[in-house]
Motif scaffolding. Structure first.
Motif, PDB file in Angstrom:
ATOM      1  N   TYR A  93       0.851  -1.194   0.000  1.00 29.07           N
ATOM      2  CA  TYR A  93       0.000   0.000   0.000  1.00 29.07           C
ATOM      3  C   TYR A  93       0.883   1.239   0.000  1.00 29.07           C
ATOM      4  N   TYR A 101       0.907   5.708  -0.175  1.00 24.15           N
ATOM      5  CA  TYR A 101       0.083   6.859   0.176  1.00 24.15           C
ATOM      6  C   TYR A 101       0.844   8.155  -0.110  1.00 24.15           C
ATOM      7  N   TYR A 153       0.523  12.170   1.446  1.00 22.46           N
ATOM      8  CA  TYR A 153      -0.053  13.148   2.363  1.00 22.46           C
ATOM      9  C   TYR A 153       0.620  14.475   2.090  1.00 22.46           C
ATOM     10  N   GLN A 176       1.387  18.550   3.946  1.00 21.69           N
ATOM     11  CA  GLN A 176       1.314  19.418   5.121  1.00 21.69           C
ATOM     12  C   GLN A 176       1.649  20.827   4.676  1.00 21.69           C
ATOM     13  N   LYS A 232      -2.222  21.015   9.553  1.00 24.47           N
ATOM     14  CA  LYS A 232      -2.193  19.581   9.829  1.00 24.47           C
ATOM     15  C   LYS A 232      -1.670  18.798   8.623  1.00 24.47           C
ATOM     16  N   VAL A 233      -1.195  17.601   8.900  1.00 21.68           N
ATOM     17  CA  VAL A 233      -0.896  16.644   7.841  1.00 21.68           C
ATOM     18  C   VAL A 233      -2.239  16.134   7.293  1.00 21.68           C
ATOM     19  N   PHE A 243      -4.366  13.749   4.368  1.00 25.58           N
ATOM     20  CA  PHE A 243      -4.340  12.612   3.451  1.00 25.58           C
ATOM     21  C   PHE A 243      -4.730  13.068   2.044  1.00 25.58           C
ATOM     22  N   GLU A 271      -8.332   4.924  -2.429  1.00 26.00           N
ATOM     23  CA  GLU A 271      -9.032   5.941  -1.641  1.00 26.00           C
ATOM     24  C   GLU A 271      -8.414   7.290  -1.968  1.00 26.00           C
ATOM     25  N   PHE A 315       4.440  14.195   1.786  1.00 30.93           N
ATOM     26  CA  PHE A 315       4.994  12.984   2.376  1.00 30.93           C
ATOM     27  C   PHE A 315       4.443  11.756   1.648  1.00 30.93           C
ATOM     28  N   GLN A 335       1.696   2.761   8.780  1.00 30.81           N
ATOM     29  CA  GLN A 335       2.214   3.499   7.639  1.00 30.81           C
ATOM     30  C   GLN A 335       3.563   4.101   8.022  1.00 30.81           C
ATOM     31  N   TYR A 336       4.542   3.867   7.177  1.00 32.78           N
ATOM     32  CA  TYR A 336       5.889   4.393   7.375  1.00 32.78           C
ATOM     33  C   TYR A 336       6.120   5.509   6.368  1.00 32.78           C
ATOM     34  N   PHE A 337       6.574   6.634   6.892  1.00 31.26           N
ATOM     35  CA  PHE A 337       6.657   7.848   6.096  1.00 31.26           C
ATOM     36  C   PHE A 337       8.075   8.136   5.628  1.00 31.26           C
TER      37      PHE A 337
END
Lengths: 115, 114
Positions: free
Chosen positions: B31, B33, B35, B37, B42-43, B45, B56, B91, B103-105
């Motif tokens: 997966y 993603y 994001y 900021q 805020k961060v 999605f 999504e 991110f 989730q690892y950023f």
């Protein structure tokens, strides 16, 4: 809709003292809750998560968090703060049991540990 | 320890230009993603991606945005015609498949639109 609140923009604590960074959430159903830390010029690093089970969750670097369903809170704690813990801390929630994965983040709390 | 990497670390572009932000997720993750900021906010999605399709997306992720996994390692975010308000830290994150996967950023790409 789900939301996360971090009521303190900044928390100051002396080195060696216990620290608490507060987080409250609003979500339908049982939440999945996360804490991340961000150091300057770095990405978000995962600290710990709550899915189910024991309300006290232990994570990286000596941090722990307590899930309190009645107060809808997930406060981050550490028994003895280090100067190196100074960073920006984010609480996050993901939708429970929906198959969706988007994290909703709080606004962040800056932790300042003084020597 | 495996990490998510992102390039470039800082991208400056003119309004109306296209930009592509690149990410290399952790190798066994499925997966992916994005994001963002905005400074002082805020961060948020943007989008998640699994099995070569968007799984999504948020309201922010409009027709100006697209994602792609062009090969077995890279994951990209394209902004077709940048606006001033696209200036933000972007991110990338990745996770293993699971009901509540962590989730690892990555370290982020700072996008500045002039």
């Amino acid at each position: 809709a789900q939301s996360v609140a971090q009521p303190e923009d900044q928390v100051n604590v002396a080195e060696g003292n216990p620290l608490t960074v507060k987080c409250t959430y609003s979500v339908s159903g049982n939440p999945y809750l996360f804490w991340y830390v961000q150091y300057p010029n770095r990405g978000l690093q995962f600290l710990l998560k709550y899915i189910t089970g024991d309300n006290l969750v232990k994570g990286s670097y000596g941090f722990e968090a307590e899930f309190n369903k009645s107060q809808t809170s997930f406060h981050l704690k550490k028994p003895s703060a280090l100067v190196s813990d100074s960073a920006l801390y984010f609480c996050a929630v993901s939708p429970p049991a929906t198959g969706r994965r988007a994290l909703t983040f709080g606004s962040g709390t800056r932790l300042q540990v003084q020597p | 320890e495996p990490e998510v990497t992102q390039t470039p670390s800082h991208q400056v572009t003119q309004m109306g230009q296209e930009v592509i932000l690149r990410c290399v997720p952790i190798s066994n993750h499925l997966y992916f993603y994005w994001y963002r900021q905005i400074l002082g906010q805020k961060v948020e999605f943007l989008v998640s991606f699994y099995n070569n399709e968007i799984s999504e997306k948020s309201e922010i992720f409009d027709d100006q945005f697209s994602v792609e996994r062009p090969d077995g390692s890279n994951f990209t975010l394209k902004i077709r015609s940048t606006k001033l308000e696209d200036s933000a830290m972007y991110f990338c994150a990745s996770s293993e498949p699971g009901l509540v996967d962590t989730q690892y950023f990555g370290p982020g790409t700072r996008l500045t639109v002039l």
